[in-house]
Design a protein around this motif. Structure first.
Motif, PDB file in Angstrom:
ATOM      1  N   GLU A   1     -11.766-104.674  77.236  1.00 45.43           N
ATOM      2  CA  GLU A   1     -11.121-104.370  78.512  1.00 45.43           C
ATOM      3  C   GLU A   1      -9.611-104.232  78.370  1.00 45.43           C
ATOM      4  O   GLU A   1      -9.000-104.742  77.436  1.00 45.43           O
ATOM      5  CB  GLU A   1     -11.445-105.477  79.518  1.00 45.43           C
ATOM      6  CG  GLU A   1     -12.907-105.469  79.964  1.00 45.43           C
ATOM      7  CD  GLU A   1     -13.073-106.106  81.325  1.00 45.43           C
ATOM      8  OE1 GLU A   1     -12.885-105.398  82.331  1.00 45.43           O
ATOM      9  OE2 GLU A   1     -13.376-107.306  81.364  1.00 45.43           O
ATOM     10  N   ASP A   2      -9.040-103.511  79.352  1.00 46.21           N
ATOM     11  CA  ASP A   2      -7.583-103.383  79.511  1.00 46.21           C
ATOM     12  C   ASP A   2      -6.918-102.693  78.328  1.00 46.21           C
ATOM     13  O   ASP A   2      -5.940-103.180  77.765  1.00 46.21           O
ATOM     14  CB  ASP A   2      -6.946-104.756  79.748  1.00 46.21           C
ATOM     15  CG  ASP A   2      -7.480-105.424  81.004  1.00 46.21           C
ATOM     16  OD1 ASP A   2      -7.715-104.696  81.978  1.00 46.21           O
ATOM     17  OD2 ASP A   2      -7.673-106.650  80.994  1.00 46.21           O
TER      18      ASP A   2
ATOM     19  N   THR B   1     -12.318-100.116  78.563  1.00 48.87           N
ATOM     20  CA  THR B   1     -11.804 -99.770  79.889  1.00 48.87           C
ATOM     21  C   THR B   1     -10.285 -99.653  79.822  1.00 48.87           C
ATOM     22  O   THR B   1      -9.630-100.273  78.982  1.00 48.87           O
ATOM     23  CB  THR B   1     -12.183-100.826  80.930  1.00 48.87           C
ATOM     24  OG1 THR B   1     -11.441-102.037  80.682  1.00 48.87           O
ATOM     25  CG2 THR B   1     -13.673-101.126  80.896  1.00 48.87           C
TER      26      THR B   1
ATOM     27  N   VAL C   1     -18.341-103.320  84.494  1.00 46.46           N
ATOM     28  CA  VAL C   1     -18.679-103.777  83.141  1.00 46.46           C
ATOM     29  C   VAL C   1     -19.469-105.076  83.202  1.00 46.46           C
ATOM     30  O   VAL C   1     -20.432-105.273  82.454  1.00 46.46           O
ATOM     31  CB  VAL C   1     -17.398-103.935  82.295  1.00 46.46           C
ATOM     32  CG1 VAL C   1     -17.704-104.617  80.969  1.00 46.46           C
ATOM     33  CG2 VAL C   1     -16.749-102.586  82.050  1.00 46.46           C
TER      34      VAL C   1
ATOM     35  N   GLY D   1     -10.889-108.728  75.507  1.00 48.50           N
ATOM     36  CA  GLY D   1      -9.866-108.113  76.347  1.00 48.50           C
ATOM     37  C   GLY D   1      -8.545-108.065  75.627  1.00 48.50           C
ATOM     38  O   GLY D   1      -8.228-108.929  74.804  1.00 48.50           O
TER      39      GLY D   1
ATOM     40  N   LYS E   1     -13.325-101.604  87.694  1.00 46.49           N
ATOM     41  CA  LYS E   1     -13.786-101.400  86.303  1.00 46.49           C
ATOM     42  C   LYS E   1     -14.418-102.676  85.761  1.00 46.49           C
ATOM     43  O   LYS E   1     -15.491-102.641  85.153  1.00 46.49           O
ATOM     44  CB  LYS E   1     -12.599-100.970  85.420  1.00 46.49           C
ATOM     45  CG  LYS E   1     -11.932 -99.687  85.868  1.00 46.49           C
ATOM     46  CD  LYS E   1     -10.787 -99.305  84.962  1.00 46.49           C
ATOM     47  CE  LYS E   1      -9.643-100.297  85.013  1.00 46.49           C
ATOM     48  NZ  LYS E   1      -8.989-100.380  86.355  1.00 46.49           N
ATOM     49  N   THR E   2     -13.742-103.782  85.953  1.00 43.78           N
ATOM     50  CA  THR E   2     -14.255-105.042  85.411  1.00 43.78           C
ATOM     51  C   THR E   2     -15.588-105.403  86.045  1.00 43.78           C
ATOM     52  O   THR E   2     -16.524-105.833  85.353  1.00 43.78           O
ATOM     53  CB  THR E   2     -13.233-106.170  85.642  1.00 43.78           C
ATOM     54  OG1 THR E   2     -12.034-105.854  84.927  1.00 43.78           O
ATOM     55  CG2 THR E   2     -13.777-107.501  85.154  1.00 43.78           C
TER      56      THR E   2
END
Length: 1011
Positions: A156-157, A186, A53, A71, A49-50
């Motif tokens: 993120e996360d 994400t 992105v 994040g 995923k990272t």
């Protein structure tokens, strides 16, 4: 410090994901065209995923987009409130300092809750709309920044996100409408177990058509081969590819780890255990490097270098060497920026290392983190300091240190409007309370840690030790503000049980008020039992702020549920008590309630003057919550007494006010009231648009229900009974059944009668009326009551020839008339409706009375109600034709043409059809009247209607109002209204001056004028 280190486990070649990149790039293109985009990228840990992105963000930046990455920050098991948004906004501020400053102008103190660099956090009111207000201002900020450029905000996360971050993201996904903006988040899908807090949000977002969800799958064998080739810069052995593909099952991160392990000749000895795979390279590090990785694993998502140095206790050279080993092994990464720090390259490795720690080792590390941070608070960013210290002390299992730290963190969360985190921290404080030393608890003060969420006049909070009940009070309010009402109800129940053993009636009353609000919000009851208990607790006690607050809540409840003399008396007492104790905001709030009740009691000008005064004072004093109430209630009362144009001016001002301060429910109510007033003024398209805005902006159910009723009213008047019924059902659903109030059940019944009558269901219309009247039309509900009775009377009149309506008609007419006699007529609009209802009742009874209808038309000619005027003109024309008088044909023609023109302009199809049918039967053309050369008429230039011209003629002849009424077959009161209108239009102060003007202009040259 260590500089860049080449990482041979990461492939420089981006593998696969062509379909996903196409979806992302398409979204970026749509955003560039002005259509905001919302995207969710999910996938198991390590699936890539990272990397996806990063590739997308880099491509977007190359095309000129501004990229802001953020994040979710994890500290132990705790998320940091709003962390990804704070990081992203900070990045935007670095990239676009002037643009962000301009977008935040005027709201810096509120937005500083997310971005402290904007200034001091505001000390404004905390309430149920606090979070929504912050969210609205954040959405507007992003829309403004992205107005002239494409902006990508990537978070993120999300699986680590705190509740406040989740709520804000959901709000943005729901409400973003403008701007060249992409918001992408994400999350780790394999971590979302059945009770994970992210699961409800994902379910909600799945129902939104505007949210694009991308699920990343694992690599196939060919993609794994390409990834290995990129890592080793050479074509891999097919057997090695097969083995890595089997063990990794296509997970990109596991492929990387296995590729490195195999290149170091330890692949064959590696088991298929996930833990072994993640720890194999950590265990090959020197002991000092392993120790540093364990410290970093327990410190949070990222650990600052200076903090790490303080905790590790190593000589600087030794620490650098240990870090270099971990970085060279591609286990840790150095983070760029002013606060240099270190994090694990992948969270899976961090979690494996942290899970490998012993319980005692973990608590000892947390203690060392806490001690280092206490000794030097500058080791971490200022906006993280309090939260991280609370987390470290709590996980160090030191109650004496953890309790004050957790309370400080809860106060910080409240200042940020992170009420979910505040509630969690307060519950943690209550958990620590029994094990914390007494001397520690005795040193705590409510004013420092719970910001006086207690009965504030029970004692001086600056000198009184914090009590367990204070924590419960703060927790109950935090739960109410963040929507965790069930938890808050349980807390209030426990608190009231404890208060049974203490002599503190003020605090008990305060808790009962909280409980009243919670049961209403939960839809369990109307909250009166709880308010009544609070009222009994404060009865006979000296004036206090709590006493004034209880009385204000009682008065407001009565205003909504049982308006009348008792409600007004309660409001008067609330104002008096608030003044006695200097509770300015409570006083202004109580005065709003009093002003509404005074208007509804018939003293219209006094009540309106009070509402105008409270509006100005609350704005001047900065009590924006109270000002918001005036923007709702003042124009509502103006509309109730027929001053729609005046109401519209205030409402248009109110939409801007509410939007500026992020008062979502206030804004929704304002839009709903604006819809009502625009409907009255004959601006139906604008009314429908305003109601749609109310639906879109409403934060809670009640304003959405009111907006649905507005849309139902427009649909019904335009002949769309099906749409009216659909909106009626939506309103019923929004209002629910637990807390009925007259301003809900009367309009619901009004629309219900209209829908039933339009479909010929007379008996259903009668049933709706009976249910509404059985529920009651309390004093002060004239606005809704007259409209209800008119709908019922009109339904009976229109169905007078239907056989099904004959049985029971007389009883129905009697009930309507009886209800009409109980409603007041203290305003011209109410008097006009009284005349109209009685005329419809006569029509339903078979009595054709043109004089009666002529009086109704006259009453409405001076009001701002074009649709109502068109309807009564149609009725008058019908009555005149029924009497068979040929001498009235010209008058009938004019009435029908005027009614038809208004009906067509508004799109009122039922009225248009009725007027057309009547004209057809009477053989009257509805086209424009033939032009004739007529002499100049000064009366027309003055704006006088034909009826006002007749009245002025008699005024000029010296007639009294009673004599005018007798000669024109109208009531003396109606004659008085006409005279007042004439004086205003002529700009004179008396009847004599009016006669002189008429003489000077030669309005009545053949008559003798007596002054």
């Amino acid at each position: 410090m260590l500089g860049r280190v080449e990482t041979r486990s990461v492939s420089p070649v981006f593998v696969g994901r062509a379909e996903e990149l196409t979806t992302l790039n398409d979204a970026l293109a749509r955003a560039a065209a002005g259509e905001p985009q919302a995207l969710l990228v999910g996938g198991e840990a390590g699936v890539g995923k990272t990397r996806l992105v990063e590739e997308f963000a880099a491509a977007a930046a190359r095309e000129g987009s501004v990229v802001a990455l953020g994040g979710c920050v994890e500290i132990g098991a705790d998320g940091l409130p709003f962390a990804p948004f704070s990081t992203a906004l900070r990045a935007l501020r670095r990239e676009l300092p002037a643009e962000l400053a301009a977008a935040a102008a005027g709201q810096e103190d509120e937005l500083a809750r997310l971005l402290p660099e904007l200034g001091e956090t505001g000390t404004g009111r905390h309430d149920e709309e606090g979070m929504a207000r912050l969210f609205e201002l954040t959405a507007r900020l992003l829309e403004r920044v992205a107005a002239d450029r494409t902006v990508l905000v990537a978070l993120e996360d999300l699986h680590w996100a705190d509740a406040s971050t989740r709520h804000l993201l959901a709000y943005l996904f729901r409400t973003l409408r403008t701007g060249r903006l992409v918001v992408l988040a994400t999350y780790r899908s394999d971590d979302i177990h059945r009770r994970h807090p992210l699961r409800p949000l994902l379910a909600e977002l799945d129902r939104m058509r505007t949210v694009h969800r991308i699920e990343l799958g694992r690599f196939n064998r060919a993609e794994v081969a390409r990834q290995i080739a990129g890592i080793h810069a050479a074509e891999p052995d097919p057997d090695r590819v097969d083995e890595i593909f089997r063990r990794s099952d296509g997970n990109a991160f596991f492929v990387e780890e296995l590729a490195v392990a195999c290149s170091e000749d330890c692949c064959t000895g590696l088991t298929d255990s996930l833990r072994d795979l993640l720890l194999v390279r950590v265990e090959t590090l020197p002991e000092s490097a392993q120790r540093v990785t364990r410290i970093v694993a327990e410190g949070g998502s990222t650990v600052e270098y200076r903090l790490l140095a303080a905790v590790a206790g190593l000589a600087e050279d030794d620490l650098i060497e240990a870090l270099r080993a971990a970085v060279n092994a591609n286990i840790l990464l150095a983070t760029p920026g002013d606060d240099e720090g270190y994090r694990f390259r992948h969270s899976l490795v961090r979690e494996a290392v942290a899970d490998d720690l012993l319980a005692g080792e973990r608590s000892r590390l947390n203690r060392r983190y806490a001690e280092a941070l206490e000794a030097d608070p500058g080791l971490v960013p200022a906006d993280q300091r309090v939260m991280r210290l609370a987390s470290y002390w709590y996980h160090a299992r030191d109650a004496a240190k953890a309790l004050p730290a957790v309370l400080d963190a809860s106060a910080a969360a409240r200042r940020r409007h992170a009420y979910s985190e505040q509630l969690g921290l307060l519950e943690r404080a209550m958990e620590l309370w029994d094990v914390a030393p007494e001397e520690v608890k005795a040193a705590l003060r409510p004013v420092d840690h719970t910001e006086v969420y207690r009965a504030p006049d029970a004692a001086d909070p600056a000198t009184t030790p914090l009590r367990y009940l204070d924590l419960m009070a703060a927790s109950a309010v935090a739960g109410r503000f963040c929507g965790e009402r069930e938890r808050a109800l349980k807390i209030t129940k426990r608190a009231l049980r404890l208060l049974d053993e203490e002599d503190d009636p003020l605090l008990a009353a305060w808790f009962w008020v909280q409980r009243s609000r919670l049961v209403q919000a939960k839809g369990r009851d109307d909250g009166w039992k709880e308010l009544g208990t609070a009222q009994e607790l404060v009865r006979g006690l000296p004036p206090s702020e709590v006493h004034a607050e209880v009385l204000t809540n009682v008065a407001t409840w009565c205003m909504l549920h049982e308006p009348g003399a008792e409600a007004l008396a309660a409001a008067e007492r609330a104002v008096q008590y608030a003044r006695m104790v200097g509770a300015r905001e409570i006083e202004l709030n109580a005065r709003v309630t009093r002003g509404v009740l005074v208007v509804d009691a018939g003293d219209i000008e006094t009540g309106l003057a009070e509402l105008y005064d409270v509006k100005e004072q609350s704005l001047a004093d900065g009590h924006f919550h109270v000002a918001g109430r005036t923007y709702v209630n003042l124009p509502s009362e103006l509309e109730a007494v027929g001053r729609s144009a005046e109401a519209v001016g205030i409402l248009e001002e109110g939409t801007g006010f509410a939007r500026k301060y992020g008062l979502l429910d206030t804004e929704a109510f304002v839009w709903g009231n604006l819809s009502d007033s625009l409907f009255s003024l004959g601006r139906w398209d604008e009314a429908a648009e305003a109601a749609s805005n109310a639906l879109r902006r409403g934060h809670s159910a009640k304003p959405r229900g009111a907006a649905a009723l507005c849309l139902a009213h427009v649909a019904l008047a335009r002949g769309d009974a099906a749409e009216a019924a659909r909106q009626l059902a939506a309103a019923h659903s929004s209002f629910g059944t637990h807390d009925p109030v007259p301003q809900q059940w009367l309009p619901l019944a009004f629309i219900g009668i209209g829908v039933a009558a339009s479909e010929g269901r007379v008996l259903d219309a009668r049933g709706a009326l009976d249910r509404a009247l059985d529920a009651g039309t309390p004093p002060g509900t004239q606005r809704f009551g007259w409209r209800l009775l008119l709908a019922a009377a009109t339904a009976e009149a229109d169905s007078r020839r239907l056989p099904v309506a004959r049985e029971g008609r007389e009883a129905a007419l009697d009930r309507i008339l009886g209800a009409a006699k109980r409603l007041t007529t203290g305003a011209p609009i109410w008097e006009a409706h009284d005349l109209w209802v009685r005329a419809e009742l006569q029509w339903a009874a078979g009595i054709t009375a043109p004089d009666v209808w002529s009086e109704v038309v006259t009453a409405f000619e001076g009001l701002e109600r074009p649709y109502d005027l068109a309807r009564v003109r149609h009725r008058l024309a019908e009555a005149l034709l029924a009497t068979g008088g040929d001498d009235e044909r010209d008058r009938v023609t004019e009435l029908l043409r005027l009614a038809h023109a208004v009906a067509e302009h508004l799109g009122a199809r039922p009225l248009t059809d009725a007027v057309s049918l009547l004209a057809q039967r009477a053989r009257i053309g509805l086209g424009p009247a033939p032009r004739q050369q007529r002499p100049h008429d000064p009366a027309h230039d003055l704006g006088l209607t034909s009826r006002e011209r007749d009245v002025l003629r008699l005024v000029s002849a010296g007639r009294t109002n009673r004599q005018i009424a007798e000669e024109l077959f109208i009531s003396p009161k109606t004659a008085s209204v006409h005279v007042s209108n004439i004086l205003g239009k002529l700009g004179v102060s008396g009847r004599g001056e009016a006669a002189a003007v008429a003489h000077r202009l030669g309005l009545f040259p053949t008559e003798t004028l007596t002054t």
